[in-house]
Design a protein around this motif. Structure first.
Motif, short mmCIF file in Angstrom:
data_model
loop_
_atom_site.label_atom_id
_atom_site.label_comp_id
_atom_site.label_asym_id
_atom_site.label_seq_id
_atom_site.Cartn_x
_atom_site.Cartn_y
_atom_site.Cartn_z
N GLY A 206 -1.15 -7.90 9.65
CA GLY A 206 -1.45 -6.57 9.16
C GLY A 206 -0.50 -6.16 8.08
O GLY A 206 0.33 -6.95 7.63
N ALA A 207 -0.60 -4.90 7.68
CA ALA A 207 0.18 -4.41 6.56
C ALA A 207 1.68 -4.51 6.84
O ALA A 207 2.46 -4.87 5.98
N ALA A 208 2.09 -4.24 8.10
CA ALA A 208 3.52 -4.23 8.42
C ALA A 208 4.12 -5.60 8.18
O ALA A 208 5.11 -5.75 7.45
N LEU A 209 3.50 -6.64 8.76
CA LEU A 209 4.03 -7.99 8.61
C LEU A 209 4.01 -8.43 7.15
O LEU A 209 4.95 -9.05 6.66
N GLU A 210 2.91 -8.09 6.47
CA GLU A 210 2.78 -8.50 5.08
C GLU A 210 3.85 -7.85 4.20
O GLU A 210 4.44 -8.49 3.33
N SER A 211 4.14 -6.55 4.48
CA SER A 211 5.18 -5.88 3.70
C SER A 211 6.53 -6.54 3.96
O SER A 211 7.33 -6.71 3.04
N ILE A 212 6.78 -6.90 5.22
CA ILE A 212 8.06 -7.53 5.54
C ILE A 212 8.18 -8.86 4.82
O ILE A 212 9.21 -9.19 4.23
N ALA A 213 7.09 -9.62 4.81
CA ALA A 213 7.11 -10.92 4.13
C ALA A 213 7.39 -10.73 2.63
O ALA A 213 8.18 -11.46 2.04
N LEU A 214 6.77 -9.70 2.04
CA LEU A 214 7.01 -9.43 0.62
C LEU A 214 8.45 -9.02 0.37
O LEU A 214 9.06 -9.42 -0.62
N LEU A 215 9.00 -8.23 1.33
CA LEU A 215 10.38 -7.80 1.19
C LEU A 215 11.33 -9.00 1.25
O LEU A 215 12.31 -9.08 0.50
N PHE A 216 11.01 -9.96 2.12
CA PHE A 216 11.80 -11.20 2.17
C PHE A 216 11.69 -11.94 0.84
O PHE A 216 12.68 -12.45 0.32
N LEU A 217 10.47 -11.98 0.30
CA LEU A 217 10.28 -12.69 -0.97
C LEU A 217 11.11 -12.03 -2.07
O LEU A 217 11.78 -12.71 -2.85
N VAL A 218 11.10 -10.70 -2.11
CA VAL A 218 11.84 -9.99 -3.17
C VAL A 218 13.35 -10.20 -3.00
O VAL A 218 14.05 -10.56 -3.94
N ARG B 183 13.05 -21.83 4.34
CA ARG B 183 13.19 -21.71 5.79
C ARG B 183 12.34 -20.56 6.32
O ARG B 183 11.58 -20.71 7.29
N VAL B 184 12.44 -19.39 5.69
CA VAL B 184 11.72 -18.22 6.19
C VAL B 184 10.21 -18.43 6.05
O VAL B 184 9.44 -18.14 6.97
N PHE B 185 9.78 -18.97 4.90
CA PHE B 185 8.34 -19.08 4.68
C PHE B 185 7.72 -20.34 5.26
O PHE B 185 6.53 -20.54 5.13
N THR B 186 8.53 -21.21 5.88
CA THR B 186 7.89 -22.29 6.65
C THR B 186 8.02 -22.07 8.14
O THR B 186 7.19 -22.56 8.90
N THR B 187 9.06 -21.35 8.62
CA THR B 187 9.16 -21.15 10.07
C THR B 187 8.63 -19.79 10.49
O THR B 187 7.75 -19.70 11.34
N VAL B 188 9.17 -18.71 9.89
CA VAL B 188 8.82 -17.38 10.38
C VAL B 188 7.40 -16.99 9.95
O VAL B 188 6.61 -16.48 10.75
N PHE B 189 7.09 -17.24 8.67
CA PHE B 189 5.73 -16.94 8.19
C PHE B 189 5.06 -18.23 7.73
O PHE B 189 4.79 -18.41 6.53
N PRO B 190 4.77 -19.15 8.66
CA PRO B 190 4.31 -20.47 8.22
C PRO B 190 2.97 -20.41 7.48
O PRO B 190 2.74 -21.15 6.54
N GLU B 191 2.10 -19.51 7.91
CA GLU B 191 0.80 -19.42 7.24
C GLU B 191 0.91 -18.59 5.97
O GLU B 191 0.12 -18.72 5.05
N GLY B 192 1.89 -17.71 5.97
CA GLY B 192 2.03 -16.83 4.81
C GLY B 192 0.92 -15.81 4.78
O GLY B 192 0.12 -15.68 5.72
N PHE B 193 0.84 -15.05 3.72
CA PHE B 193 -0.22 -14.09 3.54
C PHE B 193 -0.75 -14.28 2.13
O PHE B 193 0.02 -14.66 1.23
N ALA B 194 -1.99 -13.99 1.92
CA ALA B 194 -2.61 -14.25 0.62
C ALA B 194 -1.81 -13.62 -0.50
O ALA B 194 -1.46 -14.27 -1.48
N LEU B 195 -1.43 -12.34 -0.30
CA LEU B 195 -0.74 -11.62 -1.37
C LEU B 195 0.63 -12.23 -1.66
O LEU B 195 1.01 -12.45 -2.81
N THR B 196 1.36 -12.55 -0.56
CA THR B 196 2.70 -13.11 -0.73
C THR B 196 2.63 -14.46 -1.43
O THR B 196 3.43 -14.75 -2.32
N ARG B 197 1.68 -15.29 -1.00
CA ARG B 197 1.54 -16.62 -1.60
C ARG B 197 1.22 -16.50 -3.09
O ARG B 197 1.79 -17.21 -3.90
N GLU B 198 0.31 -15.59 -3.37
CA GLU B 198 -0.10 -15.38 -4.76
C GLU B 198 1.10 -14.93 -5.60
O GLU B 198 1.38 -15.48 -6.66
#
Lengths: 512, 137
Positions: A206-218, A262-277
């Motif tokens: 959902g939006a919460a997880l996706e925002s967190i993933a984006l925040l990690f990316l930033v 590490r974060v994007f293969t273990t914690v968010f292994p599938e990732g999210f469409a927006l983050t991947r993009e």
């Protein structure tokens, strides 16, 4: 698992921190500090080697600190990726330490050079070997604080200027990282990455997880110098001592890239469409803008800074594609980039040292004075651009192959185009600095007496340090198969992290 | 700072504050307190002394340079984690010693040693900054 093998994880972190403390006690005694510095770095390398041999033979390894069970306590853990990067980082740090010793004044050495380098290496090893995401943040802080000390060592005006930009943007990045970790903890109630992987997988996307993933990316992207937040790197990396630039360029951005992987293969292994993009576009932009920046730059040290940025794009492109082959390419490229960034900054430092200028439009005819430097610079530059027999070639081959297989054509084009631009950059700077005839009047680079005088004395050790790294990139290119084997094992462990998770959570002695 | 009130009061204040900081350090074993907060209080004692008597007097009083003090603290903290190696436990596992003459004594452990290390690191680091600033003025 016996606790004794677990101690292998502790030594690469504990030995440099103890050596750093010892060197601090010997504050002001320059020779003692230097001796402790080399002993500490050598001990760390031996420890990293022992750890890697163990992990290679027996698989992932973990140990929970203080015996506190894993999801609650902090566990150190190593898979092939963590142990391998620790090994190559400590090896390159040794070469950089030789260069730093030969290229610094006694005042700089007694002003804390070696204690700070040891503290930085503690942080780097800690970041590679922790399995706890908050602990990862703490190791980032350790490297950050020691890098602040290193960047102002010498205290020239422009160094303070570079340090302020570096400090502000990096503090912002770590604060964002802390916020991201806090939000993730609020959502899952755990900080252990193995445990996080399980908890995050159970949450509805959902939006919460996706925002967190984006925040990690930033935040991690900022650390790694990823587009659009890479500006602090070329603004700061050309100001400190050449050896310090080499150390930063070799290790600090790579720690950021490692954390992203590490974060994007273990914690968010599938990732999210927006983050991947977003990751793919940022990687492509980083590659191209880094290469264009390097092409446009006339200051040799700033030029090298931009090539470091461009390399970050290649590694993150591997992560963005995400297949096993792409991760293999990213990991190989990290190893290659650790070596080559250090070598290029050393070479740039030597150019400045022998010609008194870093302006490639002013410099000329250096080939006559210091031919060995010209050869080393050319080899390192060609390896950077990815010319076949050298180490930079192989990861790009794997990356392009993986990109074509995955249909990520935009990234493939960016990799090839940035490689071409880097080749132009290297050719241009080599032709100007080394190849063209010395213009007798205007240039300070009349190479004959000045160059050899400036390179006398400690110069021999500078040559050895640079030569060792160039030799390493040559060997890695000619004998790429073992590196590919290691990177393949590391990539497949990331794609199937079961044994790593078992090692981390298996240390939880919950059973009575 | 040339204040007769501060100069007269500072020896008493310093002694009391250092004593209190050690109390807080040991209290941290089982109750709120500990090496970090104790170190801050201890550093504030020497900061008072620096304000009253100047940086040179504090250097003399400390014997070791503040930065060396921090280094020794880090060594003690690191070594306290190493003790568990001798007993085959994980890094930083607490080891206790209950002496025969008084098994109730709860302070003889590597945990307290670690806290003492933290205390010294905090005192040393903060004093290095304060003395550095005092030297500048």
């Amino acid at each position: 698992m016996s606790e004794m093998t677990g101690w292998l994880l502790v030594w690469p972190i504990l030995l440099p921190v103890l050596a750093s403390a010892l060197a601090v006690v010997a504050w002001g005694r320059e020779r003692t500090q230097t001796l402790i510095g080399f002993a500490g770095l050598l001990a760390q390398f031996v420890a990293a080697l022992a750890l890697f041999v163990q992990v290679w033979a027996q698989g992932p390894l973990a140990m929970s600190m203080g015996g506190w069970a894993a999801p609650f306590g902090i566990a150190l853990a190593a898979d092939t990726l963590g142990a391998g990067l620790t090994l190559i980082a400590t090896l390159v740090a040794l070469a950089i330490a030789v260069y730093a010793w030969a290229d610094s004044t006694p005042e700089q050495r007694s002003g804390g050079l070696f204690p700070l380098v040891l503290a930085l290496m503690t942080g780097v090893a800690g970041a590679f070997l922790t399995s706890d995401i908050f602990n990862l943040y703490v190791w980032f802080e350790v490297t950050l604080i020691s890098s602040f000390g290193l960047i102002v060592l010498g205290g020239r005006r422009e160094q303070i200027d570079g340090a302020v930009k570096y400090a502000v943007l990096n503090l912002l990045a770590t604060t964002l990282l802390l916020i991201a970790i806090g939000l993730l903890y609020g959502l899952t109630g755990t900080l252990n990455m193995a445990d996080l992987a399980a908890k995050v997988a159970q949450l509805p996307p959902g939006a919460a997880l996706e925002s967190i993933a984006l925040l990690f990316l930033v935040s991690l992207g900022m650390k790694a110098a990823l587009f659009p937040l890479y500006f602090w790197l070329p603004a700061a990396y050309h100001t400190p001592l050449p050896a310090v630039s080499a150390l930063f360029a070799a290790l600090l951005t790579k720690v950021g890239v490692y954390a992203l992987i590490r974060v994007f293969t273990t914690v968010f292994p599938e990732g999210f469409a927006l983050t991947r993009e977003a990751m793919a576009w940022a990687a492509a932009a980083t590659m191209l803008l880094g290469a264009l920046g390097a092409l446009a730059e006339v200051d040799l040290r700033r030029l090298v800074s931009y090539t470091v940025v461009s390399g970050v794009g290649v590694m993150v492109a591997g992560l963005a594609i995400g297949s096993e082959a792409a991760l293999l390419a990213a990991i190989f490229y990290i190893v290659h980039s650790i070596i080559i960034s250090a070598a290029l900054f050393m070479a740039a430092g030597l150019v400045v040292r022998s010609a008194g200028s870093a302006d490639i439009e002013q410099l000329s005819g250096l080939y006559k004075g210091v031919p060995w430097l010209a050869v080393a610079f050319l080899l390192a530059g060609l390896s950077l651009a990815g010319v076949p027999p050298l180490a930079g070639f192989w990861p790009k081959v794997y990356l392009v192959q993986a990109g074509l297989d995955a249909g990520a054509h935009m990234l493939v084009v960016a990799v090839l185009l940035s490689g071409f631009l880097l080749l132009l950059t290297v050719g241009r700077s080599f032709a100007l600095v080394f190849w063209r005839e010395a213009e007798s009047a205007a240039t300070p680079a009349s190479p004959a007496p000045g160059a050899s005088a400036a390179l006398a004395g400690g110069g021999r050790h500078l040559r050895y340090a640079l030569g060792a790294l160039v030799l390493l990139t040559l060997l890695l290119g000619l004998y790429a198969a073992p590196v590919v084997e290691v990177a393949l094992r590391a990539a497949s462990e990331l794609r199937a992290p079961g044994p790593y998770f078992d090692a981390v959570l298996g240390t939880a002695e919950l059973r009575p | 700072m040339n204040s007769i009130i501060l100069r007269t009061a500072s020896p008493f204040l310093v002694g009391l504050t250092v004593l209190f900081s050690i109390y807080v350090l040991l209290r941290g074993h089982n109750e709120p307190g500990g090496g970090f907060i104790g170190g801050l209080i201890g550093a504030s004692a020497f900061a008072t002394y620096t304000l009253a008597e100047g940086a040179a007097a504090t250097r003399r009083a400390l014997v070791l340079s503040p930065i060396a003090l921090a280094g020794i603290g880090l060594l003690i903290a690191g070594a306290s984690g190493l003790a568990s190696l001798l007993f085959g436990d994980a890094f930083l596992t607490g080891q206790w010693w209950f002496p025969a003459f008084n098994p109730e004594l709860k302070y003889l452990s590597t945990v307290v040693l670690f806290d003492i290390g933290v205390y010294l690191v905090v005192v040393g680091a903060i004093l290095a900054i304060i003395i550095g600033l005092e030297d500048e003025t």
